[in-house]
Scaffold this active site. Sequence first.
Site: not given
Length: 246
Positions: A154-156, A158-159
Amino acid sequence: MTTSSSPRVALITGGSGGIGRAVAERLARDGFAVAVHYAGNRERAESVVAAITAAGGTAIAVRGDVAEEAEMAAAFAATTEALGGIDVVVNTAGIMTLGPLADFDLDALDRMHRTNIRGTFIVDQHAARTVREGGAIINFSTSITRLALPGYAAYAASKGAVEALTLVLARELRGRDITVNAVAPGPTATELFLNGKDEATIAGMAKAAPLERLGTPADIAEQVAFLAGPARWVNGQVLYVNGGIA
């Protein structure tokens, strides 16, 4: 453009802690007047301002939720009014929630994407409208987009969106003499990174880089200073700052 007697001005979102604070203090040492943005913790932002002014620099604190257009419009306006304009915008504000994709909480996904994607989009909109000729817009991605570690989907994601915004905006600002780049740190010893990790995990990630240590906020701030200042021929790029881990 700024005159020789006027300092360049930088607005740093998330400038009250971690990498943001290191960036604010480094740019102030480089002669920038700095707007230290914060979302909720005014006291911490004011401590950064106090440190900068005690060292002979110029700084103010400005508040706003990066994902709220009106609040960030006010933050940009306050910076312009107090410091005379904006030359560099550094968008360090972001949140990180970890977990396997199959079980990831969708509310947590929405909260993270609200800050990391919508927030970056809004900050970049205002930066594109207000940064002066010869300036720079610097977003923040992560080396996780290349490392693809389990738990970071999820974090990757978004980035990854931040990187896409960065590359497109660099081309949309053709003819303005404004560079747009993203910095993608690797494991860096900040509260955001260390939170929730045990000592063995931290030690393993420190050993992963050929330089065999975690990055520091000062390491990242050095690269931001490069992009904010002398790096006028670096544009539309993602700069991986991770000691060789990826």
